[in-house]
Design a protein around this motif. Structure first.
Motif, PDB file in Angstrom:
ATOM      1  N   LEU A 293       0.829  -1.209   0.000  1.00  0.00           N
ATOM      2  CA  LEU A 293       0.000   0.000   0.000  1.00  0.00           C
ATOM      3  C   LEU A 293       0.865   1.261   0.000  1.00  0.00           C
ATOM      4  N   PHE A 294       1.993   1.203   0.701  1.00  0.00           N
ATOM      5  CA  PHE A 294       2.909   2.352   0.687  1.00  0.00           C
ATOM      6  C   PHE A 294       3.442   2.599  -0.722  1.00  0.00           C
ATOM      7  N   CYS A 295       3.788   1.526  -1.442  1.00  0.00           N
ATOM      8  CA  CYS A 295       4.280   1.675  -2.819  1.00  0.00           C
ATOM      9  C   CYS A 295       3.200   2.268  -3.723  1.00  0.00           C
ATOM     10  N   ILE A 296       1.948   1.873  -3.503  1.00  0.00           N
ATOM     11  CA  ILE A 296       0.861   2.466  -4.291  1.00  0.00           C
ATOM     12  C   ILE A 296       0.774   3.964  -4.018  1.00  0.00           C
ATOM     13  N   GLY A 297       0.899   4.348  -2.733  1.00  0.00           N
ATOM     14  CA  GLY A 297       0.862   5.766  -2.390  1.00  0.00           C
ATOM     15  C   GLY A 297       2.018   6.543  -3.007  1.00  0.00           C
ATOM     16  N   VAL A 298       3.217   5.939  -2.995  1.00  0.00           N
ATOM     17  CA  VAL A 298       4.376   6.608  -3.594  1.00  0.00           C
ATOM     18  C   VAL A 298       4.165   6.785  -5.093  1.00  0.00           C
ATOM     19  N   ILE A 300       1.314   7.010  -6.764  1.00  0.00           N
ATOM     20  CA  ILE A 300       0.292   8.030  -7.031  1.00  0.00           C
ATOM     21  C   ILE A 300       0.849   9.424  -6.780  1.00  0.00           C
ATOM     22  N   ALA A 301       1.609   9.595  -5.701  1.00  0.00           N
ATOM     23  CA  ALA A 301       2.150  10.912  -5.370  1.00  0.00           C
ATOM     24  C   ALA A 301       3.153  11.381  -6.423  1.00  0.00           C
ATOM     25  N   SER A 304       1.450  12.169  -9.720  1.00  0.00           N
ATOM     26  CA  SER A 304       0.649  13.393  -9.625  1.00  0.00           C
ATOM     27  C   SER A 304       1.531  14.627  -9.741  1.00  0.00           C
TER      28      SER A 304
END
Length: 371
Positions: A293-298, A300-301, A304
């Motif tokens: 989940l952290f990798c998904i957040g990285v 997306i950030a 973006s």
């Protein structure tokens, strides 16, 4: 058999014209077409045949032409760096180009010396990690009633490890990938040192009345490419460094390799980002759900920041390419010419767009002048 020239014969030979004006009978060539309608159709057929042969030659010489275009793109990047240096250093163009090339070489040597062994080790480990995660994904889907072909998933995973589809193809060209890359660099250096020399050489082959228009169009293409590539390089640096640092802080395996791949694949808009994202997420979930989940957040950030800040500020304002058009060109060029066509699809579309816009402007000016 002798006959008198009719008004439709339109003789081009001076002696024939003189005889026709004097009303004397002249000898006609058996190959000369007398019927003006038939002559018109023959001309149209010759044009279509010539266009077909030209298209065949372009396809046949596609790889050498792409290598030349790659040299132009590399020269544009070097030229952009030299222009930036010119704003702060009152040096000659050749000196500034040399500084850019030396700094680039130093960076590559540093990257190989300090991160080469680490990245090589991580690259050797990544295929096994991706394959394991692909098997887990198949097992999870089967447990939830989703019929997924195991062979298809394994094939897709193997493609992702090596770059997916067209990206796995060799650079193509003369002897191999390294030779092609070397040729692009050498051509780029020569073009960057004396761009006006080669521009005048191309203009010399054009009709005199079209040379000024060519110089104007080439200037616009160069400006647009510099802005486009500046945005691309900035995005590559931001995505690669931010991804590598963020993943390293959290302790994600192969963070340096994932950062490098993310930065390199950022050169391929619309296609590179999903590839690097899938690789990042698969490696992340190998360390647990929280890490995934952290990798998904990285992902997306980082995407973006690149998509909403860097691209609009640098590249999109200059070229304004439609994303669907770029994606379609990448797919076509990737299938036809491999990774080199995939990487150069964006600059090719930009130059074609500028050339068409310039031609439309000239047509509008001509219509206004005639009216």
């Amino acid at each position: 058999m002798k006959q008198t020239i009719t008004p439709h014969a339109e003789p081009h030979d001076p002696a024939t014209q003189k005889a026709a004006m004097a009303g004397e009978p002249v000898q006609q060539s058996p190959s000369e077409i007398q019927d003006p309608r038939l002559r018109h159709e023959v001309r149209k057929a010759a044009i279509w045949i010539g266009m077909t042969l030209l298209a065949a030659l372009i396809v046949f010489f596609a790889q050498p032409l792409l290598v030349i275009l790659g040299g132009v793109v590399f020269a544009t990047m070097v030229d952009g760096g030299a222009r930036l240096l010119g704003r702060v250093l009152p040096l000659g163009r050749g000196t500034r180009v040399g500084i850019v090339l030396v700094l680039t070489l130093i960076f590559l040597i540093w990257a190989i010396a300090y991160t080469g062994s680490q990245i090589a080790t991580q690259a050797a480990e990544m295929p096994a990690v991706i394959q394991l995660q692909a098997n887990r994904a198949v097992a999870w889907a089967s447990a939830h009633g989703i019929d997924v072909g195991t062979a298809d998933i394994k094939s897709l995973a193997q493609q992702m490890v090596t770059g997916v589809g067209p990206v796995t193809r060799a650079l193509g060209g003369l002897i191999g990938g390294l030779t092609t890359l070397l040729m692009i660099v050498v051509l780029g250096v020569y073009l960057a040192l004396e761009p006006r020399l080669y521009e005048r050489g191309v203009a010399w082959m054009l009709p005199v009345e079209g040379r000024e228009r060519f110089h104007e169009t080439a200037s616009r293409m160069g400006f647009a490419l510099r802005r486009l590539l500046a945005g691309r390089l900035t995005g590559m640096a931001v995505e690669g460094v931010a991804t590598g640092v963020a993943l390293s802080i959290y302790g994600v395996p192969m963070a340096a390799l994932l950062g490098l791949l993310t930065g390199l694949l950022a050169f391929l808009p619309n296609i590179g980002a999903p590839i690097s994202g899938v690789l990042m997420i698969l490696v992340g979930f190998s360390g647990g759900t929280d890490m995934g989940l952290f990798c998904i957040g990285v992902y997306i950030a980082v995407q973006s920041i690149d998509g909403y800040l860097i691209v609009p500020m640098v590249a999109k304002k200059t070229v304004d390419l439609a994303p669907a058009l770029v994606l379609g060109a990448q797919l076509v060029f990737g299938v036809m010419f491999g990774i080199l066509g995939l990487a150069l699809a964006d600059p090719i579309v930009a130059m074609v767009k500028i050339a068409l816009e310039r031609r439309a402007e000239l047509n509008t000016e001509r219509v206004r002048a005639e009216s």
